[in-house]
Design a protein around this motif. Structure first.
Motif, PDB file in Angstrom:
ATOM      1  N   ILE A   1      33.962  45.141  48.007  1.00  0.00           N
ATOM      2  CA  ILE A   1      32.744  45.447  48.690  1.00  0.00           C
ATOM      3  C   ILE A   1      32.487  44.320  49.764  1.00  0.00           C
ATOM      4  CG2 ILE A   1      30.285  46.029  48.590  1.00  0.00           C
ATOM      5  CD1 ILE A   1      32.149  47.955  47.257  1.00  0.00           C
TER       6      ILE A   1
ATOM      7  N   TYR B   1      25.935  48.793  41.483  1.00  0.00           N
ATOM      8  CA  TYR B   1      25.644  49.136  42.965  1.00  0.00           C
ATOM      9  C   TYR B   1      23.967  49.337  42.984  1.00  0.00           C
ATOM     10  CZ  TYR B   1      30.465  50.210  44.160  1.00  0.00           C
ATOM     11  OH  TYR B   1      31.789  50.305  44.201  1.00  0.00           O
TER      12      TYR B   1
ATOM     13  N   ALA C   1      33.642  45.040  42.972  1.00  0.00           N
ATOM     14  CA  ALA C   1      32.931  46.103  42.221  1.00  0.00           C
ATOM     15  C   ALA C   1      33.504  46.248  40.918  1.00  0.00           C
ATOM     16  CB  ALA C   1      32.929  47.382  42.831  1.00  0.00           C
TER      17      ALA C   1
END
Length: 615
Positions: free
Chosen positions: A401, A452, A395
């Protein structure tokens, strides 16, 4: 779709900007005049440098305050334009952006405007270049893209077309449907920008608060869909004026910019599909691999060199130690289906910090492929032949992630790598990870929102601002439609931000349980150190809500916080902080979907006092 970006979007010198754009994968760039004027490179060197990098030079901009002027100023403007056209020949750029006049125009009659633009077009034609006329949202007489297009049609010269800029259209809330009626051959250039919805004058809004597509609230998918229907096949270029982007790392910003255009292509195609569009469109709108939203959290990970305090805290909360991994320096702690990994590979001088989050997804390989096409860096992870393979990406804030294979019952096969689960020690019944709260560096907050939403298909909710003793904390919730995943991104005041592993701003993982009061009582018996809530809070709580006295006493006794809305109620408590990490335990009653926002200032104040006291 040919991708482009204006050099004004980025920090650094012109040479640095060009290198970053090429590395990020852009097809071409717009040369912003100030970047050329201040560059040590000659126009010929810029042209050669671009060719060597594989970049086309698509636009020279801006040429300001040409139209609607008196005859004397018109003559001066034409001389100025001739000099710029000669310069463009040296650069090898065939299109210039001419903005509608905002400062020197005194004549707003369309016949006058068209006649003056016609003279500019004739001059451009003799120099072998084209003029893309753009209606600025704050233009004195021309501030509407349809008005600009009518003037272009009236002139009817092959060297004069229009430039469509999404900011100037959407900031004025103009309908984008008329774009479809435009002659694509008269659309010489397209610029896109997103922006948050703000109550500002349009000029200030434009100059300081534009963001890349997907980081604001404009309906850019519809804009792209209408554009595609015209048959336009030229560059779609980013023109972003943003104070933060002009200070951030040039290569990271260029990658974020490229990610936004890849995302925008997908959104445009999705909008067209939603309109029942099936015919092939001249504007190529490539689609990424489609992936559904994550189905839940798989785990959260904290990296720490000294794990003793974390282990004690988790045990007091009621977590069960599942032991150490058979090949890695990590521990697993569980409470029901809530899983927390302690990674012991941290540098010895670093404090405990959230280092990774695992999400359950339908197809990890497909989800990873999508993220990589969106420019997400891959996180390498060593595994043995008989171990679970996680797809990992980084990220913007460097949090790792991991995309994990989701299961209908919420179990995780990889936990077997820590040995069999002890019989009768599930540790917390139906506990799950409710949300994860991550701090974002100021220069990468917008980048994180796009990351995201594009890579993990999370939806950005309206942001909130929470008071703290050191300033406002901007809080951005990213979640799934069913709220199985709730990720909270916090932009902390600069005074609370640290660097690297020793960042001072605190982050946390929240766990949901069925009975918070029972959980709190059990934790208290185990010696848990709660975050102590001031007595004033409970007096205020009694004034805001008509709570049963015995229940209020229980809240006060256990340092529990409470909130309620029309859909339900929310109980929660916080632990003390270890390093930069603390934990929250929550209970959601009814349909409450918030995070106890009225209580956040209390938490921030108490934590601030503890930091000041060094405890």
């Amino acid at each position: 779709m040919r991708t482009g970006i204006a050099t004004v979007c980025l920090s650094g010198t012109l040479q640095e900007k060009m290198a970053a754009c090429a590395k990020a994968g852009f097809d071409g760039i717009e040369i912003f005049e100030q970047d050329l004027v201040t560059s040590a490179m000659s126009p010929e060197e810029v042209r050669s440098r671009a060719a060597g990098l594989g970049l086309t030079l698509d636009l020279y901009q801006p040429f300001r305050d040409f139209d609607g002027v008196d005859d004397g100023l018109l003559a001066a403007n034409l001389r100025r334009a001739a000099a710029k056209f000669d310069l463009m020949g040296r650069l090898g750029i065939d299109t210039i952006l001419v903005c509608s006049n905002v400062a020197t125009a005194t004549r707003g009659d369309d016949d006058v405007l068209a006649a003056q633009l016609s003279q500019l077009a004739e001059l451009a034609g003799r120099h072998g270049v084209k003029v893309a006329y753009e209606a600025l949202a704050w233009g004195r007489y021309v501030n509407d893209f349809e008005h600009a297009h009518r003037l272009v049609q009236a002139v009817d010269h092959p060297s004069l077309g229009t430039c469509l800029d999404s900011f100037h259209i959407l900031s004025r809330d103009w309908d984008t449907a008329p774009i479809e009626k435009m002659d694509a051959s008269k659309i010489f250039f397209v610029q896109v920008a997103d922006a948050p919805q703000l109550s500002l004058d349009v000029l200030s809004w434009s100059r300081h608060y534009r963001v890349f597509p997907g980081e604001g609230q404009f309906e850019l998918a519809k804009f792209m869909g209408h554009l595609a229907r015209t048959g336009y096949d030229g560059p779609v270029s980013l023109e972003i004026f943003n104070d933060v982007f002009r200070q951030a790392d040039v290569e990271r910003t260029a990658v974020d910019a490229m990610r936004s255009l890849v995302w925008l292509q997908e959104q445009g195609a999705a909008w067209l599909a939603g309109q029942g569009e099936t015919r092939r469109l001249p504007l190529r709108l490539d689609t990424l691999p489609r992936v559904p939203e994550p189905t839940g959290f798989n785990f959260a990970e904290v990296r720490a060199a000294d794990t003793a305090a974390l282990e004690a805290l988790l045990a007091q909360l009621g977590f069960t130690s599942r032991g150490r991994h058979r090949t890695k320096d990590v521990q697993l702690w569980t409470m029901g289906q809530a899983r927390l990994v302690i990674n012991e590979s941290a540098p010895t001088d670093s404090e405990p910090a959230i280092s990774a989050v695992g999400f359950d997804v339908e197809n990890p390989l497909l989800a990873s492929s999508r993220a990589q096409q969106l420019k997400a860096p891959v996180v390498p992870r060593k595994t043995q032949a008989d171990e679970e393979v996680f797809q990992g990406i980084a990220a913007p804030d460097s949090t790792e992630i991991f995309l994990c294979q989701g299961t209908p019952d919420g179990t995780a096969a990889w936990t077997g790598e820590f040995g069999p689960e002890p019989a009768g020690r599930s540790g917390g019944g139906s506990a799950v990870i409710d949300h994860v709260n991550l701090a974002q560096p100021w220069q990468h907050f917008d980048e994180a929102v796009l990351f995201y939403s594009s890579a993990l298909a999370l939806t950005a909710q309206p942001f909130a601002e929470v008071p703290s003793p050191t300033g406002l904390v901007r809080s951005q919730v990213m979640d799934t439609a069913d709220r199985a995943v709730r990720l909270v991104l916090n932009l902390a005041p600069l005074i609370q931000q640290g660097d690297g592993a020793n960042r001072a701003y605190q982050e946390h993982v929240a766990f949901a349980v069925e009975d918070l009061v029972a959980t709190a009582r059990a934790a208290k018996k185990r010696g848990l150190r709660f975050l102590r809530i001031p007595a004033n809070y409970y007096e205020d709580l009694a004034a805001r809500f008509d709570l049963e006295p015995g229940f209020l006493d229980t809240l006060r006794e256990l340092d529990l916080l409470y909130d309620r809305d029309a859909d339900g109620a929310f109980l929660h408590f916080y632990t003390a902080t270890v390093g930069s990490v603390f934990f929250e335990m929550v209970e959601r009653r009814g349909g409450y979907n918030g995070y106890g926002a009225p209580n956040a200032p209390v938490r921030h104040a108490v934590q601030y006092d503890l930091r000041q006291a060094g405890t």
